[in-house]
Design a protein around this motif. Structure first.
Motif, PDB file in Angstrom:
ATOM      1  N   GLY A  96       6.152   9.379   4.137  1.00 57.60           N
ATOM      2  CA  GLY A  96       6.959   9.262   5.480  1.00 57.60           C
ATOM      3  C   GLY A  96       6.688   8.368   6.376  1.00 57.60           C
ATOM      4  O   GLY A  96       7.336   7.513   6.616  1.00 57.60           O
ATOM      5  N   PRO A  97       5.137   8.147   6.824  1.00 61.73           N
ATOM      6  CA  PRO A  97       4.778   7.135   7.671  1.00 61.73           C
ATOM      7  C   PRO A  97       5.014   5.851   7.164  1.00 61.73           C
ATOM      8  O   PRO A  97       5.580   4.823   7.714  1.00 61.73           O
ATOM      9  CB  PRO A  97       3.421   7.435   8.055  1.00 61.73           C
ATOM     10  N   LEU A  98       4.908   5.545   5.690  1.00 59.51           N
ATOM     11  CA  LEU A  98       5.009   4.242   5.087  1.00 59.51           C
ATOM     12  C   LEU A  98       6.420   3.961   4.656  1.00 59.51           C
ATOM     13  O   LEU A  98       7.070   2.687   5.284  1.00 59.51           O
ATOM     14  CB  LEU A  98       4.370   4.290   3.760  1.00 59.51           C
ATOM     15  N   VAL A  99       7.293   4.785   4.563  1.00 59.98           N
ATOM     16  CA  VAL A  99       8.645   4.600   4.289  1.00 59.98           C
ATOM     17  C   VAL A  99       9.392   4.504   5.874  1.00 59.98           C
ATOM     18  O   VAL A  99      10.203   3.384   5.850  1.00 59.98           O
ATOM     19  CB  VAL A  99       9.387   5.830   3.752  1.00 59.98           C
ATOM     20  N   GLY A 100       8.869   5.044   6.722  1.00 56.76           N
ATOM     21  CA  GLY A 100       9.552   4.983   7.937  1.00 56.76           C
ATOM     22  C   GLY A 100       9.219   3.346   8.677  1.00 56.76           C
ATOM     23  O   GLY A 100       9.941   2.454   9.098  1.00 56.76           O
ATOM     24  N   LEU A 135      -4.927  14.991  15.958  1.00 53.76           N
ATOM     25  CA  LEU A 135      -5.347  13.960  15.343  1.00 53.76           C
ATOM     26  C   LEU A 135      -4.783  12.609  15.435  1.00 53.76           C
ATOM     27  O   LEU A 135      -5.432  11.575  15.606  1.00 53.76           O
ATOM     28  CB  LEU A 135      -5.372  14.237  13.757  1.00 53.76           C
ATOM     29  N   MET A 136      -3.403  12.771  15.455  1.00 55.32           N
ATOM     30  CA  MET A 136      -2.660  11.432  15.574  1.00 55.32           C
ATOM     31  C   MET A 136      -2.687  11.182  17.303  1.00 55.32           C
ATOM     32  O   MET A 136      -2.903   9.868  17.393  1.00 55.32           O
ATOM     33  CB  MET A 136      -1.260  11.916  15.582  1.00 55.32           C
ATOM     34  N   ALA A 186      -0.701   5.760   8.276  1.00 54.54           N
ATOM     35  CA  ALA A 186      -1.305   5.271   7.286  1.00 54.54           C
ATOM     36  C   ALA A 186      -2.838   5.812   6.835  1.00 54.54           C
ATOM     37  O   ALA A 186      -3.107   5.999   6.113  1.00 54.54           O
ATOM     38  CB  ALA A 186      -1.234   3.720   7.424  1.00 54.54           C
ATOM     39  N   ALA A 187      -3.363   6.408   8.224  1.00 56.69           N
ATOM     40  CA  ALA A 187      -4.772   6.722   7.880  1.00 56.69           C
ATOM     41  C   ALA A 187      -4.676   8.181   6.931  1.00 56.69           C
ATOM     42  O   ALA A 187      -5.896   8.497   6.602  1.00 56.69           O
ATOM     43  CB  ALA A 187      -5.362   7.093   9.245  1.00 56.69           C
ATOM     44  N   VAL A 196     -15.781   5.870  16.746  1.00 53.40           N
ATOM     45  CA  VAL A 196     -15.779   6.124  15.433  1.00 53.40           C
ATOM     46  C   VAL A 196     -14.774   4.914  14.753  1.00 53.40           C
ATOM     47  O   VAL A 196     -13.530   4.951  15.184  1.00 53.40           O
ATOM     48  CB  VAL A 196     -15.579   7.650  14.972  1.00 53.40           C
ATOM     49  N   SER A 197     -15.185   4.828  13.385  1.00 51.24           N
ATOM     50  CA  SER A 197     -14.312   3.805  12.615  1.00 51.24           C
ATOM     51  C   SER A 197     -13.439   4.830  11.957  1.00 51.24           C
ATOM     52  O   SER A 197     -13.768   5.847  11.356  1.00 51.24           O
ATOM     53  CB  SER A 197     -14.851   3.068  11.957  1.00 51.24           C
ATOM     54  N   LEU A 198     -12.225   4.604  11.624  1.00 52.65           N
ATOM     55  CA  LEU A 198     -11.276   5.314  10.561  1.00 52.65           C
ATOM     56  C   LEU A 198     -12.119   5.284   9.277  1.00 52.65           C
ATOM     57  O   LEU A 198     -11.647   6.626   8.462  1.00 52.65           O
ATOM     58  CB  LEU A 198      -9.864   4.737  10.453  1.00 52.65           C
TER      59      LEU A 198
END
Length: 473
Positions: A161-165, A301-302, A318-319, A369-371
């Motif tokens: 979803g996030p990538l296609v969008g 989270l988002m 993407a994370a 904090v790092s992803l």
């Protein structure tokens, strides 16, 4: 009334390859409706600018889809028992593709919201039928593998979803996120028309108009109130309508619905004898808990990724892609194993693993904090999530009579959708109750809810009877 099914021999795959092809054809439609549940989020800023719309309208672009998807599932599941799941699936796929074109051409936010509502209604036609056809095509002792594929496609759609969008918005503009559905939907319709077996009812089922009215009113009021309560500050919606009154209406209507289903002398919309099967009841309740956990996980989270860690929307989405990609792989593995290993143990392990990963994530959160630091616990969550859906679906369907598959699929899907709405609303309310709701403390408090939901799902697994998958009630 017990229903016997007959198949159209011209569309009934006889070989293993034909059965697999039919399964993949079903998965095209299931992938598309899962994709559209998440793909729009990335495009919201572009849509808002293009259509000169307010934030309230943008909220309804997603809410209209979710609301119209969740509310009619009991009815659409039963439609498969009445007309045959293939026919209803094809109608839903055609409607979804046409609504996608309407979304892409929408000149105003109002038209877009209306088209998204039609998309949701079409998705409600598709979702229960995919599960019902799998139940018809495969005996209980061989159902784990196809259910694993079905679950893997669901996880893959969330990852995509996030990538296609993001890619569609960057190359085609926001309308591209809907245009990509046109070739997918057309190809899926042709494939399903040619490959999916046409199981049709030999006994004609009746509709339950009063049950339909009570369930639709109750579920609409409940989902709207839970989903939109935070937006209206849990107060007035319009005129005399308030969130509290909607919740009261939901309780009254749903209680009356259950009473009517018990007393209906003919054929109820929801056969309550489904819940005499302890396995089905436990699996459906565990599915609701899973929905709560997933709905409650991603909102905080988002928000945390973007507001506290400074990520863009695309980076935040993407994370989660590696988690869902791993979940998709594990779902296929769990489906295969469910044919030889107790699905109760697989589902319980999935709930426990997801809870452990989420608890570790909760402890690691801090403002700097790092992803990359958060990736390992997210991957653990992905392993656990992948181990839940297929075993639960197998538990829910292994003892069903043929005439109840549509109703059971509708109930199972409804519980997941209602759980997701409840989880999202609950974590949103927790975030709002903390001053500075995007702080680490607020996010940690909100994430306690999905952990609790996962533990509740684990407890439901303990109620499942320990017996071979092939055993029938």
């Amino acid at each position: 009334m017990q229903q016997h099914l007959r198949s159209n021999p011209r569309s009934n795959p006889r070989t293993g390859d034909g059965t697999r092809a039919a399964l993949y054809a079903l998965c095209v439609g299931f992938f598309m409706i899962g994709l559209d549940a998440t793909v729009v989020n990335v495009a919201i800023p572009a849509v808002r600018t293009s259509l000169h719309a307010g934030l309230d309208a943008m909220v309804w672009v997603n809410s209209a889809y979710a609301l119209c998807y969740a509310v009619p599932l009991l009815l659409t599941g039963r439609l498969g028992d009445r007309f045959g799941p293939k026919r209803v699936f094809l109608a839903g796929l055609a409607g979804f593709t046409a609504a996608s074109l309407a979304c892409a051409l929408a000149p105003t936010a109002g038209v877009l919201i209306a088209a998204r509502a039609v998309q949701g209604l079409a998705a409600a036609l598709i979702a229960p039928q995919a599960m019902a056809v799998i139940v018809h095509m495969f005996p209980a002792e061989r159902r784990g593998r196809p259910l694993g594929v079905w679950s893997a496609v669901g996880a893959l759609s969330m990852a995509a979803g996030p990538l296609v969008g993001g890619l569609a918005v960057a190359t085609l503009g926001w309308r591209g996120i809907f245009l990509v559905n046109l070739p997918i939907g057309a190809a899926g319709w042709v494939a399903a028309r040619r490959l999916v077996p046409d199981h049709r009812p030999a006994v004609r089922h009746r509709f339950d108009p009063l049950g339909i009215a009570l369930s639709a009113t109750g579920l609409f009021a409940l989902v709207f109130a839970v989903q939109s309560g935070a937006h209206y500050d849990w107060g007035q919606v319009a005129g005399p309508v308030s969130i509290t009154r909607l919740l009261v209406l939901a309780v009254v209507c749903l209680a009356a619905f259950v009473l009517w289903q018990h007393r209906n002398p003919r054929e109820p919309l929801l056969p309550l004898r489904l819940f005499r099967d302890r396995d089905f009841t436990a699996a459906s309740t565990a599915g609701a808990a899973m929905g709560c956990a997933m709905g409650g996980l991603f909102l905080p989270l988002m928000v945390y990724f973007q507001d506290t860690l400074g990520c863009t929307a695309l980076q935040a989405g993407a994370a989660t892609v590696p988690m869902f990609a791993l979940s998709s792989l594990c779902a296929r593995w769990a489906g295969r194993r469910a044919d030889t290993v107790s699905p109760r143990l697989l589902a319980a392990a999935g709930f426990a693993t997801t809870a452990a990963g989420l608890a570790a994530l909760l402890l690691l959160l801090h403002p700097g904090v790092s992803l990359w630091t958060l990736l390992p616990p997210l991957l653990v969550c992905g392993i656990g999530i992948g181990g839940i859906s297929a075993p639960l679906a197998g538990i829910a369907t292994r003892s069903l009579r043929p005439g109840l598959t549509g109703a059971a699929s509708g109930v199972f899907t409804t519980t997941r959708q209602l759980g997701g709405a409840l989880g999202s609303a609950a974590t949103g309310l927790i975030l709002q109750s903390h001053p500075g709701g995007t702080t680490t403390t607020a996010t940690q408090a909100a994430l306690v809810f999905p952990v609790a939901a996962l533990l509740a799902g684990l407890a439901c697994c303990a109620a499942v009877r320990a017996r071979p998958v092939a055993a029938r009630a």
